[in-house]
Design an enzyme around this catalytic site. Structure first.
Site, PDB file in Angstrom:
ATOM      1  N   ASP B 199       0.863  -1.175   0.000  1.00  0.00           N
ATOM      2  CA  ASP B 199       0.000   0.000   0.000  1.00  0.00           C
ATOM      3  C   ASP B 199       0.904   1.230   0.000  1.00  0.00           C
ATOM      4  OD1 ASP B 199      -1.511   2.181   0.696  1.00  0.00           O
ATOM      5  OD2 ASP B 199      -2.367   1.285   2.509  1.00  0.00           O
ATOM      6  N   LYS B 225      -1.874  12.345  -3.472  1.00  0.00           N
ATOM      7  CA  LYS B 225      -0.899  12.452  -2.393  1.00  0.00           C
ATOM      8  C   LYS B 225       0.516  12.665  -2.937  1.00  0.00           C
ATOM      9  CE  LYS B 225      -3.524   9.450   0.740  1.00  0.00           C
ATOM     10  NZ  LYS B 225      -4.144  10.297   1.760  1.00  0.00           N
ATOM     11  N   CYS B 363      -8.283   7.325  10.038  1.00  0.00           N
ATOM     12  CA  CYS B 363      -8.861   6.119   9.423  1.00  0.00           C
ATOM     13  C   CYS B 363      -8.066   4.891   9.832  1.00  0.00           C
ATOM     14  CB  CYS B 363      -8.923   6.224   7.902  1.00  0.00           C
ATOM     15  SG  CYS B 363      -9.935   7.577   7.350  1.00  0.00           S
TER      16      CYS B 363
END
Lengths: 136, 405
Positions: B199, B225, B363
């Site tokens: 990830d 990002k 999150c």
């Protein structure tokens, strides 16, 4: 200690012209809000925001609705105190008649009440309004 | 090449903004970075010059749009050092990229199979696998982390066995900033024959990525990002794995032949790109990666390291502040809590001073539980941040502390 009334709060906040004083006032209000007992802070009473948590416990005193509210963030406690000035120890009819949007826009604090802030306040207001409607 | 932060800042128009009359200090880059003018121009230029649907039109605009779109894919392939351009799949972002892999995995898993993730995942790299396992009757195993916020390598290794089918971990933790030894983790997972997904949501913008060198099967990241637009991202997958990976959405470009009773799928990369792609943003992502790749990488990394070092030193010297996540190798972000107030209070009061940070659970609720905090305040850095901005953050935090006292 007892909280000031909505009119007193509006007058107090108008008096300050810089943000620090306004926030210090809200922080002080937050500190003066009576704390909820930790054992009451259960999932059932939780209104979860993504940044801070808010708890609410409704009660009654005669024909008036009462609320115990708390948050883990002090500024949110201060904002809750503003909400309590409007709603706590009022009749369902008073709560229904009170224009909370106009109140907040007079306080000039809308930015902190926007749902994106995830502070749980909008949900608390909605919940109290729903309880008042149901009690009419 | 040299590195001139003042010149770089001039490329980002939003950094001119004032917040309540104060200059914006943007330290929420792990949530999303700002965009340089060349990326904004790429979007405007696409819609003003060559908007058309790709791969299918018999006209010049469609040709131009297709060429720009596929050229962007080449830029990404080169950025990742992919073996082939068709290993690069356009997605809507990291979350969709991981979902594509997890969705396919659901069809490949059987009862008794195992999936391993880490205790530092954000929800996109946790819930996806959790749900895949629930559907397939497989089990999910969580590799623990230390109090420093580093992955426990021995415990990670101990979780791997012949039943392990998929191992997924973050390149960089979004909430802690910890950098994982992704090459080593991949090697270990490969020894038991598992697929490996990295990830890269927080990793892509903070260092060289070479997917062939890492040895993983999948690498997922988002454009927004890494100075690109929102709503577009990448799933890179090794050709041998991706070529047969169960398709996820059907329709549009991903189809080769259709009858009313059956369909056959297109080849890579199109078989995993259902529907009309986000062409304009894909092209702008290409522009962002090109812009970023042309910076002096060693100088960029040195600059970001200096920002992190200054922030860490000032945080450690700050009375009543505790850093959450003290991994030896960190990039991009510093998470902290303060005795004097909740992270949300810190966020409110920094915002009033023109400083944008993130507060909350990032999150990553299980990770917050692990550190027994309701959330943290997180300052995260990008190439355009300055040491003066780091100083301003701590100056503002001193005011926060006074106000909350």
């Amino acid at each position: 200690m007892s909280l000031p009334s909505t009119t007193e709060i509006i007058e107090d906040l108008e008096f300050f012209d810089d943000w620090e004083d306004r926030y210090k006032y809200i922080i002080d209000l937050g500190k003066s809000l009576p704390a909820m007992d930790d054992e009451l802070k259960t999932e059932l009473r939780l209104v979860k925001g993504c940044q801070s948590s808010v708890w609410i416990e409704p009660g009654e005193a005669g024909d008036r609705m009462t609320f115990i509210v708390d948050s883990d963030a002090i500024i949110v406690r201060g904002l809750l105190a503003l909400v309590m000035a409007a709603y706590d120890n009022k009749t369902a009819a008073d709560i229904n008649a009170f224009d909370i949007d106009a109140y907040f826009s007079e306080l000039d604090l809308e930015r902190h009440l926007s749902p994106t802030r995830g502070n749980g306040l909008k949900s608390i207001v909605a919940r109290i309004q729903a309880m008042a409607k149901a009690a009419l | 090449m040299s590195f001139d932060v003042t010149a770089i800042r001039k490329e980002f128009p939003i950094l001119e903004r004032k917040i309540d009359g104060k200059p914006l200090i943007y330290l929420d880059n792990a949530a999303t970075t700002q965009k340089p003018q060349c990326v904004i121009d790429a979007i405007v230029d696409y819609y003003t010059q060559c908007n058309a649907n790709v791969h299918r039109g018999a006209h010049q605009l469609a040709d131009e749009a297709t060429r720009r779109f596929e050229n962007a894919r080449d830029i990404i392939a080169q950025f990742l050092n992919a073996k082939a351009r068709h290993e690069v799949i356009w997605t809507s972002g990291t979350t969709e990229s991981i979902n594509i892999v997890a969705h396919g995995l659901t069809k490949l898993l059987k009862a008794g199979d195992e999936v391993v993730v880490t205790a530092m995942e954000h929800h996109a790299n946790l819930v996806t696998w959790q749900q895949a396992c629930l559907q397939a009757g497989a089990s999910l195993h969580i590799a623990p982390i230390s109090d420093l916020g580093e992955l426990d390598l021995d415990a990670f290794d101990a979780l791997l066995n012949e039943n392990t089918k998929m191992v997924a971990f973050p390149h960089v933790s979004n909430a802690l900033g910890s950098v994982n030894p992704i090459k080593r983790l991949t090697q270990k997972a490969k020894e038991v024959g598992a697929w490996v997904l990295v990830d890269g949501a927080q990793g892509a913008a903070h260092g060289d990525i070479d997917v062939q060198d890492i040895g993983c099967d999948f690498y997922a990241f988002s454009a927004h990002k890494i100075y690109g637009p929102m709503g577009v991202g990448i799933l890179w997958g090794r050709e041998e794995v991706l070529a047969d990976w169960p398709v996820w959405q059907t329709g549009g470009e991903m189809i080769s032949r259709v009858s009313y009773s059956e369909s056959s799928w297109n080849v890579l990369p199109y078989r995993l790109e259902a529907g009309t792609p986000n062409v304009g943003d894909a092209i702008a992502m290409g522009a962002a990666i090109k812009w970023y790749s042309e910076l002096d990488q060693a100088a960029v990394q040195a600059h970001e390291k200096a920002l992190m070092m200054s922030a860490t030193e000032q945080a450690m010297a700050f009375d009543g502040l505790r850093i959450i996540g003290n991994a030896h190798h960190k990039v991009g972000a510093i998470s902290f809590v303060m005795d004097s107030g909740h992270p949300a209070d810190i966020g409110f009061l920094l915002d009033r001073q023109g400083i944008a940070i993130r507060t909350g659970d990032h999150c990553a609720q299980p990770l917050m539980d692990r550190f027994q905090v309701p959330g943290t305040a997180r300052a995260s850095f990008a190439v355009y941040n300055t040491l003066e901005e780091v100083d301003a953050l701590f100056e503002a935090l001193r005011k926060v502390k006074t106000m909350l006292a």
